[in-house]
Design a protein around this motif. Structure first.
Motif, PDB file in Angstrom:
ATOM      1  N   GLY A 119     -52.489 -60.123  10.283  1.00 32.45           N
ATOM      2  CA  GLY A 119     -53.726 -59.668   9.657  1.00 32.45           C
ATOM      3  C   GLY A 119     -53.569 -58.241   9.158  1.00 32.45           C
ATOM      4  O   GLY A 119     -53.070 -57.374   9.873  1.00 32.45           O
ATOM      5  N   GLU A 120     -54.001 -57.992   7.919  1.00 31.80           N
ATOM      6  CA  GLU A 120     -53.796 -56.682   7.304  1.00 31.80           C
ATOM      7  C   GLU A 120     -54.509 -55.573   8.066  1.00 31.80           C
ATOM      8  O   GLU A 120     -53.971 -54.478   8.238  1.00 31.80           O
ATOM      9  CB  GLU A 120     -54.248 -56.695   5.843  1.00 31.80           C
ATOM     10  N   ASP A 121     -55.720 -55.813   8.525  1.00 33.58           N
ATOM     11  CA  ASP A 121     -56.455 -54.781   9.261  1.00 33.58           C
ATOM     12  C   ASP A 121     -55.713 -54.382  10.528  1.00 33.58           C
ATOM     13  O   ASP A 121     -55.667 -53.198  10.891  1.00 33.58           O
ATOM     14  CB  ASP A 121     -57.858 -55.275   9.614  1.00 33.58           C
ATOM     15  N   LYS A 122     -55.134 -55.363  11.175  1.00 32.64           N
ATOM     16  CA  LYS A 122     -54.406 -55.108  12.421  1.00 32.64           C
ATOM     17  C   LYS A 122     -53.172 -54.250  12.158  1.00 32.64           C
ATOM     18  O   LYS A 122     -52.855 -53.336  12.934  1.00 32.64           O
ATOM     19  CB  LYS A 122     -53.999 -56.434  13.058  1.00 32.64           C
ATOM     20  N   GLU A 139     -54.285 -50.510  10.993  1.00 33.18           N
ATOM     21  CA  GLU A 139     -54.923 -49.631  11.980  1.00 33.18           C
ATOM     22  C   GLU A 139     -53.922 -48.791  12.756  1.00 33.18           C
ATOM     23  O   GLU A 139     -54.271 -47.772  13.356  1.00 33.18           O
ATOM     24  CB  GLU A 139     -55.786 -50.442  12.947  1.00 33.18           C
ATOM     25  N   HIS A 140     -52.660 -49.177  12.724  1.00 38.21           N
ATOM     26  CA  HIS A 140     -51.617 -48.425  13.417  1.00 38.21           C
ATOM     27  C   HIS A 140     -50.897 -47.446  12.480  1.00 38.21           C
ATOM     28  O   HIS A 140     -49.983 -46.741  12.922  1.00 38.21           O
ATOM     29  CB  HIS A 140     -50.595 -49.382  14.028  1.00 38.21           C
ATOM     30  N   LEU A 141     -51.280 -47.396  11.219  1.00 37.20           N
ATOM     31  CA  LEU A 141     -50.621 -46.537  10.243  1.00 37.20           C
ATOM     32  C   LEU A 141     -51.519 -45.342   9.911  1.00 37.20           C
ATOM     33  O   LEU A 141     -52.719 -45.525   9.666  1.00 37.20           O
ATOM     34  CB  LEU A 141     -50.302 -47.316   8.969  1.00 37.20           C
ATOM     35  N   PRO A 142     -50.990 -44.126   9.871  1.00 39.74           N
ATOM     36  CA  PRO A 142     -51.810 -42.951   9.624  1.00 39.74           C
ATOM     37  C   PRO A 142     -52.607 -43.010   8.323  1.00 39.74           C
ATOM     38  O   PRO A 142     -53.749 -42.539   8.272  1.00 39.74           O
ATOM     39  CB  PRO A 142     -50.798 -41.802   9.600  1.00 39.74           C
ATOM     40  N   LEU A 143     -52.037 -43.562   7.267  1.00 45.03           N
ATOM     41  CA  LEU A 143     -52.751 -43.684   5.992  1.00 45.03           C
ATOM     42  C   LEU A 143     -53.566 -44.966   5.910  1.00 45.03           C
ATOM     43  O   LEU A 143     -54.226 -45.223   4.902  1.00 45.03           O
ATOM     44  CB  LEU A 143     -51.778 -43.620   4.812  1.00 45.03           C
ATOM     45  N   ARG A 144     -53.502 -45.769   6.979  1.00 42.71           N
ATOM     46  CA  ARG A 144     -54.231 -47.034   7.046  1.00 42.71           C
ATOM     47  C   ARG A 144     -53.858 -47.994   5.917  1.00 42.71           C
ATOM     48  O   ARG A 144     -54.658 -48.791   5.458  1.00 42.71           O
ATOM     49  CB  ARG A 144     -55.750 -46.788   7.051  1.00 42.71           C
ATOM     50  N   GLU A 145     -52.619 -47.910   5.481  1.00 41.63           N
ATOM     51  CA  GLU A 145     -52.125 -48.838   4.465  1.00 41.63           C
ATOM     52  C   GLU A 145     -50.613 -48.909   4.548  1.00 41.63           C
ATOM     53  O   GLU A 145     -49.954 -47.941   4.942  1.00 41.63           O
ATOM     54  CB  GLU A 145     -52.557 -48.406   3.065  1.00 41.63           C
TER      55      GLU A 145
END
Length: 250
Positions: A202-205, A208-214
């Motif tokens: 899942g993309e949100d999952k 959420e662990h990446l500083p830029l959220r992407e």
């Protein structure tokens, strides 16, 4: 605007993912490109249809011990001179400790494609550059070069670490002859391999662990490769540039 008009650039793994974005970026800057690909002829045909001018494609298997030698020879026969080498091609093969056959074959494949083939191409490039006023090498490593990879991919991390060390040695040993060498070390990049993981988790999952959220777009890696290919920052030779969106920082 970076202008690479008149420059010829060899890009390995050129027809998919990061490699295809590098081709697009270099082409937009005016370069002529020799793109290498392995088995995916459909992707190669699609990219060639997109860029019918200033793009030439060569099919070669870098998993074979003479694949890099053959690729270099075909490139020179086709276009005569190379100004920049971008070693982008790579493979991510498991090396599980508890499966002897996969462990041994995985190490052989990882080392051949991720280290030996780029090293062979670097060797040819250095000798070529020495006789043609210098040139530039951009090697695609990984954040795994710094921190190692997971338990099932120890060979991948080791090979990419070797590629990083190789690049530093080239920069130190051949800079006086006009040979510049750089390392790019991406983290999570939105390629087919990442998409499989995103689809499963899942993309949100993932975000959420990446500083830029992407997840890093491949165009970011391509833009940096194009900048380095320009020679605009000669004294950065030997450097490793991390492209991870601060997911991994040193």
């Amino acid at each position: 605007m970076i202008d690479l008009t008149g420059k010829t650039i060899l890009v390995t793994g050129a027809t998919k993912g990061i490699g295809a974005e590098i081709v697009r970026s270099l082409h937009a800057a005016g370069a002529s490109i020799v793109g290498h690909y392995g088995n995916d002829k459909a992707s190669a045909d699609a990219l060639l249809a997109e860029y019918p001018k200033r793009l030439y494609l060569i099919r070669q298997d870098l998993a074979k011990s003479d694949g890099a030698d053959r690729l270099w020879a075909e490139t020179l026969n086709l276009i005569g001179k190379v100004d920049v080498l971008v070693n982008n091609a790579g493979i991510y093969v498991e090396t599980p400790l508890d499966k002897t056959d996969k462990w041994q074959s995985g190490w052989e494949t990882n080392l051949q494609v991720n280290l030996r083939a780029p090293a062979d191409l670097c060797r040819h490039a250095i000798k070529h550059f020495e006789n043609n006023g210098g040139g530039i090498i951009v090697n695609m490593a990984s954040r795994s070069s710094h921190r190692g990879d997971g338990p099932d991919h120890l060979a991948y991390g080791a090979a990419k670490g070797g590629l990083m060390a190789l690049t530093k040695g080239i920069a130190r040993g051949y800079g006086h002859q006009g040979v510049l060498a750089y390392v790019l070390a991406p983290g999570w990049v939105r390629t087919a391999m990442a998409e499989d993981h995103i689809a499963a988790v899942g993309e949100d999952k993932v975000a959420e662990h990446l500083p830029l959220r992407e997840v890093t777009p491949p165009s970011d890696v391509a833009a940096m490769a194009t900048f380095l290919a320009s020679g605009l920052c000669r004294h950065a030779t030997g450097s490793t540039i991390d492209i991870t969106g601060a997911d991994y920082v040193r």
